[in-house]
Design a protein around this motif. Structure first.
Motif, PDB file in Angstrom:
ATOM      1  N   ARG A  54       0.844  -1.200   0.000  1.00  8.59           N
ATOM      2  CA  ARG A  54       0.000   0.000   0.000  1.00  8.59           C
ATOM      3  C   ARG A  54       0.877   1.247   0.000  1.00  8.59           C
ATOM      4  O   ARG A  54       1.871   1.328   0.727  1.00  8.59           O
ATOM      5  N   ASP A  55       0.500   2.222  -0.819  1.00  4.44           N
ATOM      6  CA  ASP A  55       1.129   3.542  -0.832  1.00  4.44           C
ATOM      7  C   ASP A  55       0.090   4.560  -0.394  1.00  4.44           C
ATOM      8  O   ASP A  55      -0.998   4.641  -0.983  1.00  4.44           O
ATOM      9  N   VAL A  56       0.426   5.338   0.617  1.00  4.48           N
ATOM     10  CA  VAL A  56      -0.522   6.272   1.208  1.00  4.48           C
ATOM     11  C   VAL A  56       0.137   7.636   1.397  1.00  4.48           C
ATOM     12  O   VAL A  56       1.240   7.717   1.948  1.00  4.48           O
ATOM     13  N   PHE A  57      -0.507   8.697   0.936  1.00  5.08           N
ATOM     14  CA  PHE A  57      -0.041  10.052   1.230  1.00  5.08           C
ATOM     15  C   PHE A  57      -0.330  10.352   2.696  1.00  5.08           C
ATOM     16  O   PHE A  57      -1.400  10.027   3.208  1.00  5.08           O
ATOM     17  N   GLU A  58       0.622  11.000   3.353  1.00  4.56           N
ATOM     18  CA  GLU A  58       0.574  11.134   4.810  1.00  4.56           C
ATOM     19  C   GLU A  58       0.772  12.597   5.204  1.00  4.56           C
ATOM     20  O   GLU A  58       1.702  13.257   4.734  1.00  4.56           O
TER      21      GLU A  58
END
Length: 330
Positions: A54-58
């Motif tokens: 998973r790639d998530v903007f934080e």
């Protein structure tokens, strides 16, 4: 947005907020690690969740951020400074992240983000409505907000009430000078930061606008000249028609109809080409409009109106001329 990146922002922010938040022209104050808009940077996390990458903007934010930025909460709750876990494990996610992880509004709150890191397992406490934090050329991606204590708030967001912003900016500047006298205030307006995503489009729009204006002017000059030539070549014909009882309206129609036929043909040729080129340009945007037929209808009517105005000068002049003068040499 006030840039506090070169300061001890964690210590400065409470004093900064306290000094300006009570002003009548300030609607709210919040902080975050990053701003929004072009060239403002971004942060992301990559981790394995139940065997899937998973790639998530934080985004690190405070408990006022959602309200100040107008971000709508659709499930769960906002951060609460009275709850200790909110600075340790609590996260708020957007709808896209909720859907990407296979949750819904009924079961997303309380879900643990297993695999996020070796030291902590964040827990979802709320879901916010999707909004575009990147350019409209990109689809909204999974995004989470948190208040983890090991992050630093480099950006101060000040929401101004409608009206003249000058007094509020002066107050912000004075407050900054009292807190950080060694550094000048660096600030920007969020709408302008976001607008910079579209610098290329703005330049293209300006170029097309200028080129289009010049093209229309040259076309009108050419059309004016052709109308004048047509009127001169048909001077005696117009005189005879007037002697035989032709009205001014019929004379104007006589001189205009041939030009209008050519304009109509040009519109029929140009419209599908314009539609195709615009469709190709719009493909660069993840979120885009559809070009309806009414755009070309009104554009065509506008072109015809400009042409009629250009032709009308010569047509009216020829129509009201004294036929005796045009026939006296016959």
């Amino acid at each position: 947005m006030v840039d506090a990146e070169e300061t001890k922002s964690k210590q400065i922010y409470p004093l900064f907020k306290q000094a300006i938040v009570q002003r009548n022209d300030i609607a709210g104050v919040a902080n975050a690690e990053l701003s929004l808009g072009a060239d403002m940077g971004w942060s992301s996390s990559s981790f394995e969740y139940k065997g899937k990458h998973r790639d998530v903007f934080e985004y690190f934010v405070d408990h006022d951020y959602l309200n100040v930025m107008g971000i709508k909460l659709v499930a769960g709750r906002n951060f609460n400074p009275a709850i200790n876990s909110d600075t340790a494990t609590s996260v708020i996610i957007n709808e896209t992240m909720m859907n990407d992880f296979g949750w819904n509004l009924q079961n997303a709150v309380g879900q643990p983000l297993t695999g996020y890191s070796e030291t902590k397992t964040p827990v979802v406490i709320g879901v916010v409505k999707d909004f575009n934090y990147l350019s409209l050329k990109e689809k909204v991606k999974p995004q989470l907000f948190h208040q983890f204590a090991d992050y630093v708030p480099f950006k101060f967001f000040v929401k101004l009430k409608p009206g003249n912003p000058a007094p509020a900016i002066t107050a912000i500047r004075n407050t900054w000078s009292s807190l950080v006298p060694q550094l000048p205030l660096k600030y920007s307006f969020l709408d302008e930061d976001i607008e910079r995503f579209y610098k290329a489009e703005q330049k293209t729009n300006n170029i097309i606008g200028i080129a289009g204006g010049i093209s229309i002017l040259l076309a009108c000059l050419g059309l004016f000249g052709l109308a004048a030539l047509a009127a001169i070549n048909r001077t005696k014909e117009i005189g005879i028609r007037k002697v035989l009882g032709a009205s001014i309206t019929s004379i104007i129609t006589l001189l205009s109809k041939d030009f209008l036929k050519l304009i109509a043909v040009s519109i029929l040729i140009a419209s599908p080409l314009a539609w195709w080129f615009m469709q190709q340009w719009l493909q660069d945007f993840a979120y885009r409009i559809n070009i309806g037929w009414t755009v070309f209808l009104f554009t065509g009517l506008f072109a015809i109106a400009i042409a009629l105005c250009t032709i009308a000068v010569q047509a009216i002049r020829a129509a009201v001329a004294n036929p005796v003068k045009s026939l006296k040499n016959e």
